[in-house]
Motif scaffolding. Structure first.
Motif, PDB file in Angstrom:
ATOM      1  N   VAL A  46     -13.649  45.511  41.229  1.00 49.81           N
ATOM      2  CA  VAL A  46     -12.290  45.458  40.689  1.00 49.81           C
ATOM      3  C   VAL A  46     -12.428  44.503  39.304  1.00 49.81           C
ATOM      4  N   VAL A  47     -12.471  45.110  38.112  1.00 52.34           N
ATOM      5  CA  VAL A  47     -12.811  44.831  36.823  1.00 52.34           C
ATOM      6  C   VAL A  47     -11.897  44.795  35.880  1.00 52.34           C
ATOM      7  N   VAL A  48     -11.951  43.864  34.676  1.00 56.67           N
ATOM      8  CA  VAL A  48     -11.053  44.304  33.600  1.00 56.67           C
ATOM      9  C   VAL A  48     -12.174  44.531  32.242  1.00 56.67           C
ATOM     10  N   ALA A  49     -11.900  45.512  31.555  1.00 52.58           N
ATOM     11  CA  ALA A  49     -12.691  45.906  30.432  1.00 52.58           C
ATOM     12  C   ALA A  49     -12.187  44.935  29.309  1.00 52.58           C
ATOM     13  N   SER A  50     -12.944  44.160  28.489  1.00 56.87           N
ATOM     14  CA  SER A  50     -12.474  43.493  27.437  1.00 56.87           C
ATOM     15  C   SER A  50     -12.145  44.352  26.377  1.00 56.87           C
ATOM     16  N   CYS A  73      -1.489  36.343  29.798  1.00 57.84           N
ATOM     17  CA  CYS A  73      -2.140  35.071  29.649  1.00 57.84           C
ATOM     18  C   CYS A  73      -1.038  34.222  29.915  1.00 57.84           C
ATOM     19  N   ALA A  74      -1.654  32.831  30.678  1.00 65.21           N
ATOM     20  CA  ALA A  74      -0.642  31.765  30.902  1.00 65.21           C
ATOM     21  C   ALA A  74      -1.549  30.500  30.388  1.00 65.21           C
ATOM     22  N   VAL A 111      -2.428  27.278  31.499  1.00 68.78           N
ATOM     23  CA  VAL A 111      -2.263  26.485  32.923  1.00 68.78           C
ATOM     24  C   VAL A 111      -3.304  25.040  32.854  1.00 68.78           C
ATOM     25  N   LYS A 112      -2.642  23.894  32.772  1.00 70.98           N
ATOM     26  CA  LYS A 112      -3.218  22.558  32.468  1.00 70.98           C
ATOM     27  C   LYS A 112      -4.573  22.741  31.320  1.00 70.98           C
ATOM     28  N   ASP A 113      -3.928  23.187  30.072  1.00 74.88           N
ATOM     29  CA  ASP A 113      -4.516  23.321  29.015  1.00 74.88           C
ATOM     30  C   ASP A 113      -5.659  24.489  28.980  1.00 74.88           C
ATOM     31  N   ARG A 114      -5.693  25.468  30.045  1.00 78.48           N
ATOM     32  CA  ARG A 114      -6.453  26.373  30.006  1.00 78.48           C
ATOM     33  C   ARG A 114      -5.834  27.816  29.872  1.00 78.48           C
ATOM     34  N   HIS A 115      -6.447  28.664  29.112  1.00 81.46           N
ATOM     35  CA  HIS A 115      -5.876  30.103  29.051  1.00 81.46           C
ATOM     36  C   HIS A 115      -6.606  30.699  30.193  1.00 81.46           C
ATOM     37  N   VAL A 116      -5.400  31.252  30.993  1.00 86.89           N
ATOM     38  CA  VAL A 116      -5.819  31.903  32.248  1.00 86.89           C
ATOM     39  C   VAL A 116      -5.463  33.038  32.194  1.00 86.89           C
ATOM     40  N   ALA A 117      -6.089  34.340  32.304  1.00 87.74           N
ATOM     41  CA  ALA A 117      -5.735  35.725  32.531  1.00 87.74           C
ATOM     42  C   ALA A 117      -5.341  36.104  34.027  1.00 87.74           C
ATOM     43  N   VAL A 118      -4.022  36.521  34.311  1.00 91.33           N
ATOM     44  CA  VAL A 118      -3.851  36.751  35.554  1.00 91.33           C
ATOM     45  C   VAL A 118      -3.498  38.227  35.666  1.00 91.33           C
ATOM     46  N   PHE A 119      -4.143  38.740  36.723  1.00 91.44           N
ATOM     47  CA  PHE A 119      -3.924  40.355  36.976  1.00 91.44           C
ATOM     48  C   PHE A 119      -3.327  40.526  38.040  1.00 91.44           C
ATOM     49  N   HIS A 120      -2.233  41.501  38.039  1.00 91.89           N
ATOM     50  CA  HIS A 120      -1.714  42.063  39.194  1.00 91.89           C
ATOM     51  C   HIS A 120      -2.215  43.578  39.343  1.00 91.89           C
ATOM     52  N   VAL A 121      -2.925  43.624  40.373  1.00 93.09           N
ATOM     53  CA  VAL A 121      -3.822  44.864  40.787  1.00 93.09           C
ATOM     54  C   VAL A 121      -2.891  45.297  42.011  1.00 93.09           C
ATOM     55  N   LYS A 122      -2.359  46.704  41.985  1.00 91.67           N
ATOM     56  CA  LYS A 122      -1.687  47.413  42.750  1.00 91.67           C
ATOM     57  C   LYS A 122      -2.233  48.564  43.254  1.00 91.67           C
ATOM     58  N   ALA A 123      -2.715  48.815  44.315  1.00 91.82           N
ATOM     59  CA  ALA A 123      -3.253  50.263  44.612  1.00 91.82           C
ATOM     60  C   ALA A 123      -2.494  50.425  46.169  1.00 91.82           C
ATOM     61  N   ASP A 124      -3.499  50.327  47.176  1.00 86.62           N
ATOM     62  CA  ASP A 124      -2.926  50.031  48.618  1.00 86.62           C
ATOM     63  C   ASP A 124      -2.136  49.021  49.061  1.00 86.62           C
ATOM     64  N   THR A 125      -2.794  48.141  48.436  1.00 89.05           N
ATOM     65  CA  THR A 125      -2.060  46.570  48.728  1.00 89.05           C
ATOM     66  C   THR A 125      -1.781  46.000  47.302  1.00 89.05           C
ATOM     67  N   HIS A 136     -15.793  35.810  21.647  1.00 87.66           N
ATOM     68  CA  HIS A 136     -15.475  34.546  21.161  1.00 87.66           C
ATOM     69  C   HIS A 136     -14.039  34.709  20.840  1.00 87.66           C
ATOM     70  N   ALA A 137     -13.084  35.130  21.783  1.00 89.43           N
ATOM     71  CA  ALA A 137     -11.595  35.294  21.493  1.00 89.43           C
ATOM     72  C   ALA A 137     -10.832  35.348  22.923  1.00 89.43           C
ATOM     73  N   SER A 138      -9.757  34.782  23.017  1.00 92.60           N
ATOM     74  CA  SER A 138      -8.997  34.992  24.111  1.00 92.60           C
ATOM     75  C   SER A 138      -8.311  36.247  24.244  1.00 92.60           C
ATOM     76  N   VAL A 139      -8.853  36.964  24.889  1.00 94.40           N
ATOM     77  CA  VAL A 139      -8.105  38.467  25.087  1.00 94.40           C
ATOM     78  C   VAL A 139      -8.488  39.273  26.182  1.00 94.40           C
ATOM     79  N   LEU A 140      -8.993  38.489  27.361  1.00 96.78           N
ATOM     80  CA  LEU A 140      -9.289  39.483  28.682  1.00 96.78           C
ATOM     81  C   LEU A 140      -8.010  39.631  29.351  1.00 96.78           C
ATOM     82  N   SER A 141      -6.685  39.102  28.927  1.00 94.16           N
ATOM     83  CA  SER A 141      -5.284  39.428  29.623  1.00 94.16           C
ATOM     84  C   SER A 141      -5.112  40.773  29.147  1.00 94.16           C
ATOM     85  N   ARG A 142      -5.488  41.188  28.012  1.00 95.26           N
ATOM     86  CA  ARG A 142      -5.053  42.553  27.356  1.00 95.26           C
ATOM     87  C   ARG A 142      -5.963  43.713  27.716  1.00 95.26           C
TER      88      ARG A 142
END
Length: 115
Positions: A73-77, A26-27, A29-43, A57-63
């Motif tokens: 390509v998904v993230v499960a909350s 979680c970062a 960025v300009k007053d926004r909670h942004v989840a940044v994901f690093h996905v590594k498979a073939d690329t 109703h929680a800031s948790v997607l980065s986890r």
């Protein structure tokens, strides 16, 4: 899903090496909670979405757990396990609760997000 946010500038977030592959951070960025994901498979790919899960109703997607549902390509909350498509922010189980996505890039191993 609300992807009509006007991009004002790019912000450096961290080194790509600071994000364990197939996880997120979680970062603020300009007053926004942004989840940044690093996905590594073939690329190596990066995705950035809102960190706020509107279902829980929680800031948790980065986890959340990163994976695939078919070709998506998904993230499960970590709370209710809703899946968010990392390419477009769509909440697969509750599309009315989709999240915004943000442009992200790597430059000299630094992760940059535009908000």
């Amino acid at each position: 899903m609300n992807n009509d946010i006007e991009i004002t500038s790019w912000s450096a977030v961290c080194s790509v090496d600071d994000i364990v592959p197939n996880t997120g951070i979680c970062a603020l960025v300009k007053d926004r909670h942004v989840a940044v994901f690093h996905v590594k498979a073939d690329t190596e790919r990066l995705f950035a979405i809102d960190n706020y899960d509107p279902n829980a109703h929680a800031s948790v997607l980065s986890r959340g757990l990163v994976g695939n549902l078919g070709e998506r390509v998904v993230v499960a909350s970590p709370i209710y396990k809703h899946h968010f498509d990392l390419r477009n922010g769509e909440c697969i189980e509750a599309p009315q609760n989709s999240v915004s996505t943000y442009p992200v890039r790597i430059e000299n191993r630094t992760v940059w997000v535009a908000v």
